[in-house]
Design a protein around this motif. Structure first.
Motif, PDB file in Angstrom:
ATOM      1  N   TYR A 231      -6.822  -7.104  78.971  1.00 34.48           N
ATOM      2  CA  TYR A 231      -6.300  -6.426  77.993  1.00 34.48           C
ATOM      3  C   TYR A 231      -6.250  -6.841  76.499  1.00 34.48           C
ATOM      4  O   TYR A 231      -6.746  -8.195  76.468  1.00 34.48           O
ATOM      5  CB  TYR A 231      -4.887  -6.002  78.085  1.00 34.48           C
ATOM      6  N   PRO A 232      -6.353  -6.165  75.486  1.00 36.12           N
ATOM      7  CA  PRO A 232      -6.533  -6.671  73.849  1.00 36.12           C
ATOM      8  C   PRO A 232      -5.526  -7.791  73.659  1.00 36.12           C
ATOM      9  O   PRO A 232      -4.273  -7.682  74.013  1.00 36.12           O
ATOM     10  CB  PRO A 232      -6.126  -5.644  73.136  1.00 36.12           C
ATOM     11  N   ASN A 233      -6.151  -8.818  72.879  1.00 40.52           N
ATOM     12  CA  ASN A 233      -5.315  -9.911  72.443  1.00 40.52           C
ATOM     13  C   ASN A 233      -5.801 -10.169  71.247  1.00 40.52           C
ATOM     14  O   ASN A 233      -6.802 -10.214  70.811  1.00 40.52           O
ATOM     15  CB  ASN A 233      -5.312 -11.205  73.556  1.00 40.52           C
ATOM     16  N   GLY A 234      -4.905 -10.685  70.394  1.00 43.21           N
ATOM     17  CA  GLY A 234      -5.525 -11.304  69.059  1.00 43.21           C
ATOM     18  C   GLY A 234      -4.512 -12.236  68.486  1.00 43.21           C
ATOM     19  O   GLY A 234      -3.209 -12.588  69.171  1.00 43.21           O
ATOM     20  N   PRO A 235      -4.690 -12.885  67.395  1.00 49.89           N
ATOM     21  CA  PRO A 235      -4.001 -13.879  66.664  1.00 49.89           C
ATOM     22  C   PRO A 235      -2.858 -13.336  66.034  1.00 49.89           C
ATOM     23  O   PRO A 235      -2.993 -12.235  65.495  1.00 49.89           O
ATOM     24  CB  PRO A 235      -4.989 -14.738  65.704  1.00 49.89           C
ATOM     25  N   ASP A 236      -1.681 -14.047  65.961  1.00 48.06           N
ATOM     26  CA  ASP A 236      -0.314 -13.622  65.073  1.00 48.06           C
ATOM     27  C   ASP A 236      -0.616 -14.079  63.579  1.00 48.06           C
ATOM     28  O   ASP A 236      -0.078 -15.223  63.329  1.00 48.06           O
ATOM     29  CB  ASP A 236       0.705 -14.236  65.629  1.00 48.06           C
ATOM     30  N   LEU A 237      -1.547 -13.533  63.026  1.00 49.11           N
ATOM     31  CA  LEU A 237      -2.028 -13.938  61.797  1.00 49.11           C
ATOM     32  C   LEU A 237      -0.948 -14.032  60.700  1.00 49.11           C
ATOM     33  O   LEU A 237      -0.025 -13.076  60.478  1.00 49.11           O
ATOM     34  CB  LEU A 237      -3.194 -13.029  61.062  1.00 49.11           C
ATOM     35  N   ARG A 238      -0.710 -15.198  60.018  1.00 49.64           N
ATOM     36  CA  ARG A 238       0.396 -15.479  59.236  1.00 49.64           C
ATOM     37  C   ARG A 238       1.710 -15.435  59.911  1.00 49.64           C
ATOM     38  O   ARG A 238       2.617 -15.246  59.266  1.00 49.64           O
ATOM     39  CB  ARG A 238       0.277 -14.834  57.883  1.00 49.64           C
ATOM     40  N   THR A 239       1.674 -15.518  61.107  1.00 48.01           N
ATOM     41  CA  THR A 239       2.939 -15.266  61.920  1.00 48.01           C
ATOM     42  C   THR A 239       3.542 -14.160  61.507  1.00 48.01           C
ATOM     43  O   THR A 239       4.818 -13.775  61.768  1.00 48.01           O
ATOM     44  CB  THR A 239       3.788 -16.515  61.873  1.00 48.01           C
ATOM     45  N   ASP A 240       2.864 -13.112  61.011  1.00 49.63           N
ATOM     46  CA  ASP A 240       3.636 -11.853  60.467  1.00 49.63           C
ATOM     47  C   ASP A 240       4.182 -11.047  61.699  1.00 49.63           C
ATOM     48  O   ASP A 240       5.360 -10.611  61.374  1.00 49.63           O
ATOM     49  CB  ASP A 240       2.671 -11.156  59.886  1.00 49.63           C
ATOM     50  N   ILE A 241       3.417 -10.791  62.866  1.00 51.57           N
ATOM     51  CA  ILE A 241       4.074  -9.912  63.732  1.00 51.57           C
ATOM     52  C   ILE A 241       5.291 -10.632  64.509  1.00 51.57           C
ATOM     53  O   ILE A 241       6.369  -9.966  64.708  1.00 51.57           O
ATOM     54  CB  ILE A 241       2.823  -9.642  64.917  1.00 51.57           C
ATOM     55  N   SER A 242       5.333 -12.024  64.792  1.00 42.82           N
ATOM     56  CA  SER A 242       6.398 -12.751  65.498  1.00 42.82           C
ATOM     57  C   SER A 242       7.474 -12.644  64.533  1.00 42.82           C
ATOM     58  O   SER A 242       8.697 -12.640  64.665  1.00 42.82           O
ATOM     59  CB  SER A 242       5.932 -14.073  65.679  1.00 42.82           C
ATOM     60  N   HIS A 243       7.361 -12.589  63.054  1.00 41.73           N
ATOM     61  CA  HIS A 243       8.294 -12.571  62.353  1.00 41.73           C
ATOM     62  C   HIS A 243       9.092 -11.163  62.349  1.00 41.73           C
ATOM     63  O   HIS A 243      10.319 -11.123  62.340  1.00 41.73           O
ATOM     64  CB  HIS A 243       8.075 -12.980  60.698  1.00 41.73           C
ATOM     65  N   ARG A 244       8.276 -10.224  62.461  1.00 36.18           N
ATOM     66  CA  ARG A 244       8.915  -8.749  62.515  1.00 36.18           C
ATOM     67  C   ARG A 244       9.581  -8.520  63.725  1.00 36.18           C
ATOM     68  O   ARG A 244      10.792  -7.994  63.618  1.00 36.18           O
ATOM     69  CB  ARG A 244       7.708  -7.934  62.234  1.00 36.18           C
ATOM     70  N   TYR A 245       9.214  -9.199  64.686  1.00 33.23           N
ATOM     71  CA  TYR A 245       9.785  -9.091  66.048  1.00 33.23           C
ATOM     72  C   TYR A 245      11.061 -10.128  66.224  1.00 33.23           C
ATOM     73  O   TYR A 245      11.772 -10.238  67.144  1.00 33.23           O
ATOM     74  CB  TYR A 245       8.939  -9.016  67.167  1.00 33.23           C
ATOM     75  N   ARG A 246      11.004 -11.134  65.269  1.00 26.44           N
ATOM     76  CA  ARG A 246      11.960 -11.990  65.133  1.00 26.44           C
ATOM     77  C   ARG A 246      12.065 -12.825  66.671  1.00 26.44           C
ATOM     78  O   ARG A 246      12.906 -13.103  67.309  1.00 26.44           O
ATOM     79  CB  ARG A 246      13.557 -11.416  64.831  1.00 26.44           C
ATOM     80  N   VAL A 247      10.928 -13.340  66.826  1.00 30.06           N
ATOM     81  CA  VAL A 247      10.412 -14.046  68.135  1.00 30.06           C
ATOM     82  C   VAL A 247      11.060 -15.283  68.053  1.00 30.06           C
ATOM     83  O   VAL A 247      10.825 -16.121  67.008  1.00 30.06           O
ATOM     84  CB  VAL A 247       9.005 -14.059  68.379  1.00 30.06           C
ATOM     85  N   ARG A 248      11.695 -15.852  68.864  1.00 30.10           N
ATOM     86  CA  ARG A 248      12.333 -17.254  68.967  1.00 30.10           C
ATOM     87  C   ARG A 248      11.544 -18.037  69.640  1.00 30.10           C
ATOM     88  O   ARG A 248      11.893 -19.518  69.171  1.00 30.10           O
ATOM     89  CB  ARG A 248      13.875 -17.209  69.412  1.00 30.10           C
ATOM     90  N   GLY A 249      10.583 -17.676  70.439  1.00 28.77           N
ATOM     91  CA  GLY A 249       9.947 -18.733  71.138  1.00 28.77           C
ATOM     92  C   GLY A 249       8.846 -17.773  72.061  1.00 28.77           C
ATOM     93  O   GLY A 249       8.913 -16.753  71.988  1.00 28.77           O
TER      94      GLY A 249
END
Lengths: 170, 194
Positions: free
Chosen positions: B140-158
């Motif tokens: 399935y599609p995978n890609g990098p979290d460029l500039r950690t932008d997506i993880s910031h938006r989702y407030r990923v903790r780990g």
């Protein structure tokens, strides 16, 4: 004269032998092989970066697998001839500005560079405004105590009599 | 004991206290300080420690565009009407290895029902990410979290963290830590039957 030439010949021979031994010890240079990148070179670049996973740990000393991978990337980029600035730019593009140990002066990051000097200036201004006058202001002269005034020797009848008695006996 | 009138009457000759001058400098400094505090608070509330917890069930899934390793970019907004599973992972993350096979098999299980799986490689290097995908045969599609932008938006903790987004773009289930096929299937089935 002949002995002198012999010495020169021996000296040249020794130099030649030394050159040959150095050449043999050096790794063979191959066309197209990237120059070896030392750990020091990698760490010099890594020192300016922070992995977001390991907060407050510079990349050059961080032992996690993520940071080991990052250092491998730095080594790869250095071997490809990238400069430190290019590598920093690459990591910023990949992971954001927060990876930089020294934030750039763009956007809100400018506050990091502006606020500390402003705070220091404000502190100096406060000291100048409030502390300096306190230091310069002379201490008020001590007012004579009423009790002390009452006990002034010239106004004290008993003290005068005592003085007179003492003078008689001396 | 009566007090004389002179004790209680205000002194007519008393000099009134000087009125405090209107100081523009003080007002400007105060305004600048408040503006600065507001700016810092805004920034912290956006991405910093004041940001409220994780994006949880019932919240709108933050929009993002994922530039995949192998091809086109995928935009979450374009997937309205479909169930979307967004998985944050990293090659250096051991728990991510535990769930990788289950995610792949579950993605295959629901592929013909319009369920879309997206993998976001968090703070990872591309060669290691690709090696991880090859190792677990993830398709399935995978890609990098460029500039950690997506993880910031989702407030990923780990990592790993997995968000199940319903057909309207709302997060309906969040898995913190490695998930498994059964739990993920149950969450997807619920959304497909609604």
């Amino acid at each position: 004269m002949r002995a002198r030439w012999l010495w020169v010949f021996l000296l040249l021979l020794a130099l030649l032998a030394a050159l040959v031994s150095v050449a043999e010890g050096a790794p063979p240079a191959q066309a197209g092989t990237p120059p070896a990148v030392t750990d020091d070179q990698v760490n010099a670049v890594a020192k300016g970066l922070y992995c977001p996973v390991c907060e407050n740990t510079p990349l050059d000393v961080c032992p996690t697998l993520a940071c080991i991978q990052w250092r491998a990337t730095i080594r790869e980029k250095l071997a490809a001839g990238w400069t430190t600035q290019q590598i920093n730019d690459y990591f910023v593009a990949q992971y954001g500005e927060r990876v930089l140990a020294r934030p750039s002066g763009r956007g809100l990051n400018v506050l990091v560079w502006v606020i500390p000097p402003l705070v220091i200036l404000a502190g100096v201004a406060l000291l100048w405004r409030f502390l300096l006058p306190m230091v310069r202001k002379p201490a008020p002269a001590a007012a004579p105590l009423p009790a002390a005034a009452a006990r002034d020797a010239s106004a004290d009848e008993y003290a005068q009599r005592l003085e007179a008695e003492l003078r008689k006996r001396i | 004991m009566a007090t004389s009138s002179t004790d209680t009457t205000p002194d007519a000759d008393a000099v009134p206290a000087p009125r405090r001058k209107f100081r523009w400098g003080q007002i400007l400094v105060l305004a600048a300080l408040l503006a600065l505090l507001g700016l810092v608070a805004f920034q912290m509330s956006r991405i910093g420690p004041l940001a409220a917890g994780q994006v949880g069930a019932g919240e709108a899934a933050p929009e993002f565009t994922l530039q995949t390793f192998d091809g086109p970019a995928v935009t979450l907004a374009d997937l309205r009407g479909q169930v979307v599973v967004v998985n944050f992972w990293a090659s250096w993350c051991k728990p991510c290895e535990e769930e990788a096979a289950a995610l792949q098999s579950t993605s295959q299980k629901y592929a013909d029902q319009g369920v879309v799986f997206l993998g976001v490689a968090y703070v990872d290097t591309e060669p290691e990410s690709r090696a991880f995908l090859d190792r677990f045969a993830i398709t399935y599609p995978n890609g990098p979290d460029l500039r950690t932008d997506i993880s910031h938006r989702y407030r990923v903790r780990g990592v790993p963290e997995t968000f199940v987004v319903d057909q309207t773009g709302t997060v309906r289930k969040l898995f913190v830590g490695p998930t498994n096929g059964d739990a993920l299937s149950a969450a997807i089935d619920q959304l497909l039957t609604e």
